[in-house]
Motif scaffolding. Structure first.
Motif, PDB file in Angstrom:
ATOM      1  N   TYR A   1      11.715  11.015 -63.628  1.00 39.81           N
ATOM      2  CA  TYR A   1      10.413  10.560 -63.156  1.00 39.81           C
ATOM      3  C   TYR A   1       9.360  10.458 -64.256  1.00 39.81           C
ATOM      4  O   TYR A   1       8.404   9.683 -64.131  1.00 39.81           O
ATOM      5  CB  TYR A   1       9.920  11.488 -62.039  1.00 39.81           C
ATOM      6  N   GLU A   2       9.499  11.216 -65.347  1.00 38.63           N
ATOM      7  CA  GLU A   2       8.499  11.101 -66.415  1.00 38.63           C
ATOM      8  C   GLU A   2       8.502   9.721 -67.062  1.00 38.63           C
ATOM      9  O   GLU A   2       7.588   9.363 -67.816  1.00 38.63           O
ATOM     10  CB  GLU A   2       8.684  12.184 -67.482  1.00 38.63           C
ATOM     11  N   TYR A   3       9.517   8.909 -66.732  1.00 34.47           N
ATOM     12  CA  TYR A   3       9.546   7.528 -67.208  1.00 34.47           C
ATOM     13  C   TYR A   3       8.312   6.755 -66.756  1.00 34.47           C
ATOM     14  O   TYR A   3       7.888   5.800 -67.410  1.00 34.47           O
ATOM     15  CB  TYR A   3      10.820   6.833 -66.713  1.00 34.47           C
ATOM     16  N   THR A   4       7.702   7.181 -65.647  1.00 32.04           N
ATOM     17  CA  THR A   4       6.504   6.498 -65.147  1.00 32.04           C
ATOM     18  C   THR A   4       5.332   6.632 -66.122  1.00 32.04           C
ATOM     19  O   THR A   4       4.358   5.879 -66.014  1.00 32.04           O
ATOM     20  CB  THR A   4       6.088   7.051 -63.771  1.00 32.04           C
ATOM     21  N   PHE A   5       5.420   7.566 -67.079  1.00 32.23           N
ATOM     22  CA  PHE A   5       4.365   7.689 -68.085  1.00 32.23           C
ATOM     23  C   PHE A   5       4.239   6.421 -68.935  1.00 32.23           C
ATOM     24  O   PHE A   5       3.200   6.175 -69.544  1.00 32.23           O
ATOM     25  CB  PHE A   5       4.640   8.874 -69.012  1.00 32.23           C
ATOM     26  N   LYS A   6       5.309   5.620 -68.967  1.00 35.45           N
ATOM     27  CA  LYS A   6       5.259   4.395 -69.758  1.00 35.45           C
ATOM     28  C   LYS A   6       4.330   3.356 -69.138  1.00 35.45           C
ATOM     29  O   LYS A   6       3.993   2.351 -69.779  1.00 35.45           O
ATOM     30  CB  LYS A   6       6.667   3.813 -69.924  1.00 35.45           C
ATOM     31  N   LYS A   7       3.924   3.577 -67.902  1.00 36.24           N
ATOM     32  CA  LYS A   7       3.027   2.633 -67.227  1.00 36.24           C
ATOM     33  C   LYS A   7       1.571   2.830 -67.643  1.00 36.24           C
ATOM     34  O   LYS A   7       0.717   1.994 -67.319  1.00 36.24           O
ATOM     35  CB  LYS A   7       3.141   2.797 -65.710  1.00 36.24           C
TER      36      LYS A   7
ATOM     37  N   TYR B   1      11.474   3.192 -55.440  1.00 34.80           N
ATOM     38  CA  TYR B   1      11.643   4.355 -54.581  1.00 34.80           C
ATOM     39  C   TYR B   1      12.185   5.498 -55.435  1.00 34.80           C
ATOM     40  O   TYR B   1      12.693   5.281 -56.527  1.00 34.80           O
ATOM     41  CB  TYR B   1      12.591   4.038 -53.420  1.00 34.80           C
ATOM     42  N   LEU B   2      12.067   6.701 -54.919  1.00 34.38           N
ATOM     43  CA  LEU B   2      12.501   7.875 -55.664  1.00 34.38           C
ATOM     44  C   LEU B   2      13.843   8.382 -55.157  1.00 34.38           C
ATOM     45  O   LEU B   2      14.198   8.197 -53.992  1.00 34.38           O
ATOM     46  CB  LEU B   2      11.464   8.993 -55.556  1.00 34.38           C
ATOM     47  N   ILE B   3      14.565   9.024 -56.067  1.00 37.71           N
ATOM     48  CA  ILE B   3      15.798   9.727 -55.720  1.00 37.71           C
ATOM     49  C   ILE B   3      15.588  11.204 -56.038  1.00 37.71           C
ATOM     50  O   ILE B   3      15.175  11.564 -57.146  1.00 37.71           O
ATOM     51  CB  ILE B   3      16.997   9.179 -56.517  1.00 37.71           C
ATOM     52  N   LEU B   4      15.849  12.044 -55.065  1.00 41.33           N
ATOM     53  CA  LEU B   4      15.783  13.487 -55.265  1.00 41.33           C
ATOM     54  C   LEU B   4      17.196  13.998 -55.523  1.00 41.33           C
ATOM     55  O   LEU B   4      18.083  13.843 -54.681  1.00 41.33           O
ATOM     56  CB  LEU B   4      15.190  14.172 -54.035  1.00 41.33           C
ATOM     57  N   LEU B   5      17.395  14.580 -56.699  1.00 38.25           N
ATOM     58  CA  LEU B   5      18.680  15.176 -57.055  1.00 38.25           C
ATOM     59  C   LEU B   5      18.546  16.692 -56.942  1.00 38.25           C
ATOM     60  O   LEU B   5      17.736  17.309 -57.622  1.00 38.25           O
ATOM     61  CB  LEU B   5      19.065  14.790 -58.484  1.00 38.25           C
TER      62      LEU B   5
ATOM     63  N   TYR C   1      13.942  11.202 -59.656  1.00 39.80           N
ATOM     64  CA  TYR C   1      14.240  10.034 -60.468  1.00 39.80           C
ATOM     65  C   TYR C   1      13.624   8.819 -59.787  1.00 39.80           C
ATOM     66  O   TYR C   1      13.455   8.794 -58.569  1.00 39.80           O
ATOM     67  CB  TYR C   1      15.755   9.831 -60.608  1.00 39.80           C
ATOM     68  N   ILE C   2      13.278   7.821 -60.584  1.00 36.68           N
ATOM     69  CA  ILE C   2      12.711   6.598 -60.039  1.00 36.68           C
ATOM     70  C   ILE C   2      13.722   5.469 -60.185  1.00 36.68           C
ATOM     71  O   ILE C   2      14.363   5.315 -61.239  1.00 36.68           O
ATOM     72  CB  ILE C   2      11.379   6.239 -60.722  1.00 36.68           C
ATOM     73  N   ILE C   3      13.904   4.709 -59.111  1.00 38.40           N
ATOM     74  CA  ILE C   3      14.866   3.603 -59.125  1.00 38.40           C
ATOM     75  C   ILE C   3      14.319   2.489 -60.011  1.00 38.40           C
ATOM     76  O   ILE C   3      13.237   1.955 -59.772  1.00 38.40           O
ATOM     77  CB  ILE C   3      15.133   3.079 -57.709  1.00 38.40           C
TER      78      ILE C   3
ATOM     79  N   SER D   1      19.047  12.294 -52.303  1.00 34.01           N
ATOM     80  CA  SER D   1      18.250  11.845 -51.157  1.00 34.01           C
ATOM     81  C   SER D   1      17.342  10.714 -51.605  1.00 34.01           C
ATOM     82  O   SER D   1      16.836  10.707 -52.736  1.00 34.01           O
ATOM     83  CB  SER D   1      17.399  12.984 -50.587  1.00 34.01           C
ATOM     84  N   LEU D   2      17.111   9.772 -50.708  1.00 39.22           N
ATOM     85  CA  LEU D   2      16.167   8.688 -50.938  1.00 39.22           C
ATOM     86  C   LEU D   2      14.793   9.142 -50.476  1.00 39.22           C
ATOM     87  O   LEU D   2      14.636   9.645 -49.358  1.00 39.22           O
ATOM     88  CB  LEU D   2      16.606   7.436 -50.181  1.00 39.22           C
ATOM     89  N   VAL D   3      13.780   8.965 -51.354  1.00 40.14           N
ATOM     90  CA  VAL D   3      12.447   9.503 -51.083  1.00 40.14           C
ATOM     91  C   VAL D   3      11.407   8.392 -51.207  1.00 40.14           C
ATOM     92  O   VAL D   3      11.464   7.566 -52.124  1.00 40.14           O
ATOM     93  CB  VAL D   3      12.112  10.645 -52.076  1.00 40.14           C
ATOM     94  N   HIS D   4      10.438   8.390 -50.286  1.00 40.39           N
ATOM     95  CA  HIS D   4       9.353   7.408 -50.341  1.00 40.39           C
ATOM     96  C   HIS D   4       8.436   7.757 -51.518  1.00 40.39           C
ATOM     97  O   HIS D   4       8.028   8.916 -51.667  1.00 40.39           O
ATOM     98  CB  HIS D   4       8.554   7.420 -49.042  1.00 40.39           C
ATOM     99  N   PRO D   5       8.054   6.783 -52.369  1.00 40.17           N
ATOM    100  CA  PRO D   5       7.273   7.096 -53.568  1.00 40.17           C
ATOM    101  C   PRO D   5       5.841   7.539 -53.281  1.00 40.17           C
ATOM    102  O   PRO D   5       5.230   8.224 -54.103  1.00 40.17           O
ATOM    103  CB  PRO D   5       7.286   5.777 -54.352  1.00 40.17           C
TER     104      PRO D   5
END
Length: 281
Positions: A115-121, A75-79, A93-95, A22-26
């Motif tokens: 989504y934990e990839y956002t920790f790199k920010k 945007y986010l992807i819900l798996l 997951y983040i696109i 699913s496509l999810v609003h961040p």
């Protein structure tokens, strides 16, 4: 539902499950649309970022796909992993990357990171001192090294308690390590902690929780024993006498010698390799 292929193993994963994207609003975390047309590849990783790639066509049965232009960077992807329409696991997951084709078969190829990839920010600067990994009983205290670990600092000061640790192996609770971080992003610090403390971080990106497990806490003991008696197919031995050393000379800076404290002189002898009946009958 689309099947998910593991590119590393080259086979379809978990055929007994269904996977739904699913496509999810961040910002709102609201589902924008389902993506049943997505052709998905799944790349799990240990001590690294899980990834999914999928392809969205511009046309479906000669009709423009409304999802084609809805997909945007970050945007986010819900798996969702399902059994008989019951969701047993959900992950965000983040696109990260979108590649659009320009040929007659229009499609978009989308790459996503867990989504934990956002920790790199987010970045830590100038963190020094001896600390635990994580303290479940105390908040981080700059003035007391016994209260709060490096992960407490990250969760409280950098992630503002938007994530929590819901499990840590008991054997990790009283271990301390020295940190000297001039500048590093949060994810790199976590990877360093995995090496320093011999542990694994498991991220639940849907509930924003973290499990920190020691190596002994990972997996299940099936009673399998691997040795050279039941698995080894062949063995060879290469003996090179040029690599056998029985005398080691020891010198320090400016010719400093150990002769004053060593009766043998400025060297140390060791003949253990020859102390057997083959050489000393």
């Amino acid at each position: 539902m689309p099947e998910i292929e593991d590119l590393t193993l080259g086979k379809i994963l978990d055929k007994s499950y269904n996977y739904c994207l699913s496509l999810v609003h961040p910002g709102t975390k609201q589902i924008i649309s389902r993506l049943p047309e997505a052709m998905v590849t799944y790349k799990p990783a240990l001590k690294d970022i899980d990834e999914i790639d999928f392809v969205i066509p511009y046309y479906i049965n000669n009709i423009i796909n409304p999802n084609f232009n809805r997909i945007k960077p970050n945007y986010l992807i819900l798996l969702e992993k399902k059994v008989n329409n019951t969701t047993i696991k959900s992950e965000y997951y983040i696109i990260n990357k979108i590649v659009s084709s320009d040929n007659s078969t229009l499609f978009k190829q989308i790459s996503c990171y867990s989504y934990e990839y956002t920790f790199k920010k987010k970045v830590v600067r100038g963190f020094k001192g001896t600390r635990k990994l994580y303290d479940p009983n105390n908040s981080f205290d700059f003035n007391d090294i016994t209260k709060g670990g490096i992960i407490n600092y990250i969760l409280e000061k950098k992630l503002y308690n938007s994530w929590t640790v819901d499990y840590i192996s008991p054997t990790l609770l009283n271990l301390y390590r020295n940190f000297d971080i001039s500048q590093s992003d949060l994810l790199d610090i976590i990877r360093d902690c995995e090496n320093y403390f011999n542990c694994i971080f498991e991220f639940d990106t849907f509930n924003r929780t973290i499990k920190i497990k020691s190596y002994d806490d990972i997996g299940e003991n099936k009673g399998l024993i691997i040795s050279d008696m039941n698995l080894l197919k062949s063995i060879s031995e290469n003996i090179n006498t040029n690599e056998v050393i029985t005398r080691l000379y020891v010198y320090g800076n400016d010719g400093l010698s150990i002769a004053r404290i060593n009766p043998q002189g400025d060297y140390i002898d060791n003949f253990d390799i020859y102390k057997n009946l083959n050489y000393m009958p």
